[in-house]
Design a protein around this motif. Structure first.
Motif, PDB file in Angstrom:
ATOM      1  N   VAL A 141     -13.149 -33.725 -19.583  1.00  0.00           N
ATOM      2  CA  VAL A 141     -13.870 -32.614 -20.213  1.00  0.00           C
ATOM      3  C   VAL A 141     -12.978 -31.378 -20.197  1.00  0.00           C
ATOM      4  O   VAL A 141     -12.854 -30.665 -21.198  1.00  0.00           O
ATOM      5  N   ASP A 142     -12.342 -31.130 -19.068  1.00  0.00           N
ATOM      6  CA  ASP A 142     -11.445 -29.989 -18.919  1.00  0.00           C
ATOM      7  C   ASP A 142     -10.301 -30.068 -19.922  1.00  0.00           C
ATOM      8  O   ASP A 142      -9.976 -29.084 -20.606  1.00  0.00           O
ATOM      9  N   ARG A 143      -9.690 -31.245 -20.030  1.00  0.00           N
ATOM     10  CA  ARG A 143      -8.577 -31.426 -20.977  1.00  0.00           C
ATOM     11  C   ARG A 143      -9.019 -31.166 -22.413  1.00  0.00           C
ATOM     12  O   ARG A 143      -8.277 -30.577 -23.203  1.00  0.00           O
ATOM     13  N   ALA A 144     -10.219 -31.591 -22.761  1.00  0.00           N
ATOM     14  CA  ALA A 144     -10.722 -31.373 -24.120  1.00  0.00           C
ATOM     15  C   ALA A 144     -10.852 -29.880 -24.421  1.00  0.00           C
ATOM     16  O   ALA A 144     -10.499 -29.437 -25.519  1.00  0.00           O
ATOM     17  N   PHE A 145     -11.340 -29.101 -23.450  1.00  0.00           N
ATOM     18  CA  PHE A 145     -11.424 -27.659 -23.673  1.00  0.00           C
ATOM     19  C   PHE A 145     -10.031 -27.036 -23.748  1.00  0.00           C
ATOM     20  O   PHE A 145      -9.768 -26.200 -24.605  1.00  0.00           O
ATOM     21  N   GLN A 146      -9.152 -27.444 -22.854  1.00  0.00           N
ATOM     22  CA  GLN A 146      -7.816 -26.863 -22.851  1.00  0.00           C
ATOM     23  C   GLN A 146      -7.008 -27.244 -24.086  1.00  0.00           C
ATOM     24  O   GLN A 146      -6.114 -26.503 -24.497  1.00  0.00           O
ATOM     25  N   ALA A 147      -7.337 -28.365 -24.704  1.00  0.00           N
ATOM     26  CA  ALA A 147      -6.607 -28.822 -25.899  1.00  0.00           C
ATOM     27  C   ALA A 147      -6.781 -27.859 -27.072  1.00  0.00           C
ATOM     28  O   ALA A 147      -5.997 -27.897 -28.017  1.00  0.00           O
ATOM     29  N   ARG A 148      -7.758 -26.987 -26.992  1.00  0.00           N
ATOM     30  CA  ARG A 148      -7.970 -25.992 -28.049  1.00  0.00           C
ATOM     31  C   ARG A 148      -6.868 -24.932 -28.056  1.00  0.00           C
ATOM     32  O   ARG A 148      -6.742 -24.176 -29.017  1.00  0.00           O
ATOM     33  N   PHE A 149      -6.120 -24.865 -26.968  1.00  0.00           N
ATOM     34  CA  PHE A 149      -5.147 -23.798 -26.788  1.00  0.00           C
ATOM     35  C   PHE A 149      -3.746 -24.359 -26.574  1.00  0.00           C
ATOM     36  O   PHE A 149      -3.588 -25.472 -26.077  1.00  0.00           O
ATOM     37  N   THR A 150      -2.750 -23.567 -26.894  1.00  0.00           N
ATOM     38  CA  THR A 150      -1.378 -23.954 -26.584  1.00  0.00           C
ATOM     39  C   THR A 150      -1.161 -23.801 -25.084  1.00  0.00           C
ATOM     40  O   THR A 150      -1.954 -23.141 -24.390  1.00  0.00           O
ATOM     41  N   HIS A 151      -0.084 -24.381 -24.597  1.00  0.00           N
ATOM     42  CA  HIS A 151       0.245 -24.239 -23.178  1.00  0.00           C
ATOM     43  C   HIS A 151       0.391 -22.764 -22.816  1.00  0.00           C
ATOM     44  O   HIS A 151      -0.112 -22.310 -21.781  1.00  0.00           O
ATOM     45  N   GLN A 152       1.074 -22.022 -23.660  1.00  0.00           N
ATOM     46  CA  GLN A 152       1.293 -20.580 -23.416  1.00  0.00           C
ATOM     47  C   GLN A 152      -0.042 -19.839 -23.345  1.00  0.00           C
ATOM     48  O   GLN A 152      -0.245 -18.992 -22.474  1.00  0.00           O
ATOM     49  N   GLU A 153      -0.968 -20.150 -24.250  1.00  0.00           N
ATOM     50  CA  GLU A 153      -2.277 -19.504 -24.223  1.00  0.00           C
ATOM     51  C   GLU A 153      -3.027 -19.851 -22.942  1.00  0.00           C
ATOM     52  O   GLU A 153      -3.681 -18.987 -22.344  1.00  0.00           O
ATOM     53  N   MET A 154      -2.934 -21.096 -22.505  1.00  0.00           N
ATOM     54  CA  MET A 154      -3.624 -21.502 -21.276  1.00  0.00           C
ATOM     55  C   MET A 154      -3.067 -20.780 -20.057  1.00  0.00           C
ATOM     56  O   MET A 154      -3.819 -20.420 -19.144  1.00  0.00           O
ATOM     57  N   VAL A 155      -1.772 -20.550 -20.030  1.00  0.00           N
ATOM     58  CA  VAL A 155      -1.168 -19.793 -18.925  1.00  0.00           C
ATOM     59  C   VAL A 155      -1.780 -18.387 -18.880  1.00  0.00           C
ATOM     60  O   VAL A 155      -2.163 -17.890 -17.817  1.00  0.00           O
ATOM     61  N   ILE A 156      -1.919 -17.770 -20.041  1.00  0.00           N
ATOM     62  CA  ILE A 156      -2.473 -16.419 -20.125  1.00  0.00           C
ATOM     63  C   ILE A 156      -3.962 -16.427 -19.747  1.00  0.00           C
ATOM     64  O   ILE A 156      -4.419 -15.580 -18.974  1.00  0.00           O
ATOM     65  N   ILE A 157      -4.709 -17.376 -20.290  1.00  0.00           N
ATOM     66  CA  ILE A 157      -6.142 -17.469 -19.987  1.00  0.00           C
ATOM     67  C   ILE A 157      -6.352 -17.680 -18.496  1.00  0.00           C
ATOM     68  O   ILE A 157      -7.171 -17.007 -17.862  1.00  0.00           O
ATOM     69  N   ARG A 158      -5.625 -18.629 -17.919  1.00  0.00           N
ATOM     70  CA  ARG A 158      -5.782 -18.929 -16.495  1.00  0.00           C
ATOM     71  C   ARG A 158      -5.450 -17.695 -15.639  1.00  0.00           C
ATOM     72  O   ARG A 158      -6.191 -17.367 -14.716  1.00  0.00           O
ATOM     73  N   LYS A 159      -4.371 -17.012 -15.963  1.00  0.00           N
ATOM     74  CA  LYS A 159      -3.992 -15.816 -15.195  1.00  0.00           C
ATOM     75  C   LYS A 159      -5.052 -14.732 -15.327  1.00  0.00           C
ATOM     76  O   LYS A 159      -5.445 -14.118 -14.333  1.00  0.00           O
ATOM     77  N   ALA A 160      -5.561 -14.528 -16.540  1.00  0.00           N
ATOM     78  CA  ALA A 160      -6.583 -13.507 -16.750  1.00  0.00           C
ATOM     79  C   ALA A 160      -7.848 -13.837 -15.958  1.00  0.00           C
ATOM     80  O   ALA A 160      -8.429 -12.958 -15.305  1.00  0.00           O
ATOM     81  N   LEU A 161      -8.277 -15.086 -15.987  1.00  0.00           N
ATOM     82  CA  LEU A 161      -9.486 -15.477 -15.261  1.00  0.00           C
ATOM     83  C   LEU A 161      -9.278 -15.386 -13.747  1.00  0.00           C
ATOM     84  O   LEU A 161     -10.188 -14.976 -13.010  1.00  0.00           O
ATOM     85  N   GLN A 162      -8.092 -15.750 -13.274  1.00  0.00           N
ATOM     86  CA  GLN A 162      -7.811 -15.619 -11.840  1.00  0.00           C
ATOM     87  C   GLN A 162      -7.827 -14.155 -11.429  1.00  0.00           C
ATOM     88  O   GLN A 162      -8.377 -13.802 -10.385  1.00  0.00           O
ATOM     89  N   ASP A 163      -7.225 -13.299 -12.254  1.00  0.00           N
ATOM     90  CA  ASP A 163      -7.229 -11.866 -11.952  1.00  0.00           C
ATOM     91  C   ASP A 163      -8.657 -11.322 -11.902  1.00  0.00           C
ATOM     92  O   ASP A 163      -9.003 -10.556 -11.000  1.00  0.00           O
TER      93      ASP A 163
END
Length: 157
Positions: A122-144
């Motif tokens: 399920v997680d992979r399916a959601f992350q597949a909507r984004f590029t690797h670079q976008e996921m790095v940014i999203i993950r960092k923003a959510l962690q912050d």
């Protein structure tokens, strides 16, 4: 049905940050809840099983609750369900019989692994909507955001 779709689209155009985060959380949470229900447990149950399966050191119920951000009542209720299903057992502490240490059973470990694999899909399916670079940014923003200042209300799930 088209009216509902138009309404959703109109709402998605809102720029209220809290609203967008809340709606995204609802969408992802619903997908996770639907998947985990196939295993007969809740997302909280999976969270508890995962913590117990990955924990090298045993933790008392109190310490487990603090680690997971679950209050005593919520954790006790979840452990009761998991124990009835044969997925965990609570072992009394030999030095203090008031203290219980939840331990995952073999059945619990097996279910946790299968459910964890399904949730990873399920997680992979959601992350597949984004590029690797976008996921790095999203993950960092959510962690912050999750490390922000101010009080935390409610449990982690």
């Amino acid at each position: 049905m088209e009216e509902q779709s138009d309404l959703v689209e109109a709402c998605v155009e809102k720029w209220d940050f809290n609203w967008l985060l809340h709606r995204a959380t609802q969408r992802v949470g619903a997908a996770y809840a639907e998947e985990i229900a196939k295993f007969g447990i809740s997302l909280r149950g999976q969270l508890v099983l995962q913590a117990l399966a990955n924990e090298e050191l045993q933790r008392t119920q109190l310490k487990l609750g603090a680690m997971l951000g679950l209050d005593k009542t919520t954790l006790t209720s979840e452990l009761d369900k998991l124990e009835r299903a044969g997925l965990v057992q609570r072992v009394p502490d030999p030095s203090d019989r008031r203290v219980r240490t939840p331990v995952i059973t073999d059945k619990g470990r097996e279910l946790q692994k299968e459910a964890g694999d399904a949730l990873a899909e399920v997680d992979r399916a959601f992350q597949a909507r984004f590029t690797h670079q976008e996921m790095v940014i999203i993950r960092k923003a959510l962690q912050d955001l999750s490390r922000g200042e101010g009080p935390m209300h409610g449990s982690c799930i």
